[in-house]
Design an enzyme around this catalytic site. Sequence first.
Site, mmCIF file in Angstrom:
data_model
loop_
_atom_site.group_PDB
_atom_site.id
_atom_site.type_symbol
_atom_site.label_atom_id
_atom_site.label_comp_id
_atom_site.label_asym_id
_atom_site.label_seq_id
_atom_site.Cartn_x
_atom_site.Cartn_y
_atom_site.Cartn_z
ATOM 1 C CG ASP A 1 -2.297 0.653 0.868
ATOM 2 O OD1 ASP A 1 -2.327 1.884 0.744
ATOM 3 O OD2 ASP A 1 -3.298 -0.072 0.727
ATOM 4 C CG HIS B 1 -4.692 2.307 -1.725
ATOM 5 N ND1 HIS B 1 -4.883 2.569 -0.391
ATOM 6 C CD2 HIS B 1 -5.915 2.479 -2.306
ATOM 7 C CE1 HIS B 1 -6.154 2.864 -0.167
ATOM 8 N NE2 HIS B 1 -6.803 2.833 -1.308
ATOM 9 C CD GLU C 1 -10.354 4.019 -0.325
ATOM 10 O OE1 GLU C 1 -11.219 4.185 0.544
ATOM 11 O OE2 GLU C 1 -9.190 3.662 -0.073
#
Length: 628
Positions: A276, A330, A401
Amino acid sequence: MVVTLLCAVLFVYLYWQQTSRQEPTLVFNYEHAFVSNYKKPQPPQWTWECVNQRCERRHVTTASSSSHKQPKLQSLATCGMLCGSTQLWPQPTGPVTLGTRAVTFNHLQMQLVTLVAGPAKHMVEQAYRAFNDSIVSLVQRADYVKDRPDIKKFTVKVTVSHPEIVRLKLDTSEGYNVVVKVQNDEIVANVTAKTFFGARHGLETLSQLIWWDEYVPGGGSLRVLKGATVQDAPAFPYRGLMLDTSRNFMSIDTLKRVLVAMAASKLNVFHWHITDSQSFPLVVPAYPEFSKTGSYGPDMTYSPEEVRGLVEFARLRGIRVLLEVDTPAHAGNGWTWGPKEGLGELAVCVNEKPWNIYCGEPPCGQLNPDNPAVYTVLENLYKYLLDLTGEREIFHIGGDEVNLECWAQHLQKNIVTNNYTDLHDLWGDFTLKAINRLHQANGGTKVPHVIVWSSKLSQRPYISKYLDKSNVVVQSWGASQWTDTPDLIADGYKVILSHVDAWYLDCGFGRWRETGEAACDPYRPWQTVYSHRPWQQFHLPKNQIMGGEVCLWSEQVDESSVDARLWPRAAAFAERVWTDPQLDVATFNIHEDVYTRLNTHRDRLVARGIGAEALWPQWCSQNPGMCL
């Protein structure tokens, strides 16, 4: 010449006999090295009596004084196994018949007898080793093997009709049958299945028909039911657990504990969120800078050998491993070495401040969609992940995201020509390129099921433009009341369900930072996890639901607390996706049997070295039904 001719004929005959004869029956004995913490036997204080399919506690001295003689003592474990509930977890989906009598034995009497040829032969042996370990973990007295048991031998017979199947796929049969019976002075347990994976589940169920009875004279002994039949198969082919090891590093030994508990609960997909924006602990030989610049330290990395070993450890326990390197968001620390290697900026907005403008949590970082080198690196990285796991049916590319402001600032700052009036299209183009590079990494062959997290891109109007429903599966993680899942199914997509309001196990532990939304509340107790049955509650067709996945993100968990965060809640989830028991949507009441069986399973996990949290006070365990 005659002698030579005879020798030649004899050689051909012997060779034909050797190649055509049936694989010999394997008789396999495995003795486990004791590792248990043994208890010193104590005089019994309580005894349990089966009354109306429930075990009732009696004080030994009280019973003795009222009857003027020593009563027949029965341990809670034995009463629980012989009175009412099956104590199996997850509950089998097919018919189950269990005897009401049991016999004592010791683990040295156990042997595996199987007629399995080919590659599955080794796998069956290793599964039997794991089964044997599970049995020995129950033992509480080392010298019990010196006692005289009720039987002379315990034979486990395993039959697999398709031994050539050694990799788990979505259409692989995981069903099995178990039959336990007494033959003279011998217990024979027949485990039959179409594949190794079904047989492995059968061995797990067999292990749950065995327990330690501390009331056996001499200080305790193993017991097994004298008779049992179980027919079983899962309700869903994808039964996953996602664990994030990028926020906080977790050792290989810790991950093995997770896999042991998954196997005990018949979960079959370990979704390893390995990188991440915080860290990149995966060692990639072609790009050593990933872990050198992205790991928390040289001792907090995963080597190729360690990953391959864990993948094999999982496969022998009926679990496939999905390695996820989440992109294009990420992706921060670990992606900063591009300029030094002449590849330009691989990631943008890395560690940018103020972080809440450019990402959902610190630190920020997204791949640079404008740099062609990014896609070359991705293709090589995907090939490495495919080779590490050997998993080519399912692949997770992440994809959630994405912060469009990060990309907008990058394009503006670097005077890059922006032909996009809507940066969702830039996101879509990136995804198409990434999936194409994945197929190239797979030798030019399409990966049948490419998984992406649900996001703005998986919503209308973008989804039909960029995500091909023929091979893209959406992991729907939004709240169950959101329209995401019904819309995806209405649009013809297959889904994996991970609804945040039921199956996110990291929620409810408060904020870990002072600014921004830093927690999902409230805590999801096992009852919430167990009662979540969205295909019933929201009238969703099960044929488009590949399965479910319970998720644990690690912002507030590391290897010292991961066991308790996962178990037994992940086991509650496991019965939902294996058995899919009926649910009363009017009351959402959970039957007493579920409480007692899950508590028994939790004790099993603890015996196997898993630090599972308690369900309730021990008094509730000793007094079934009194706490409900």
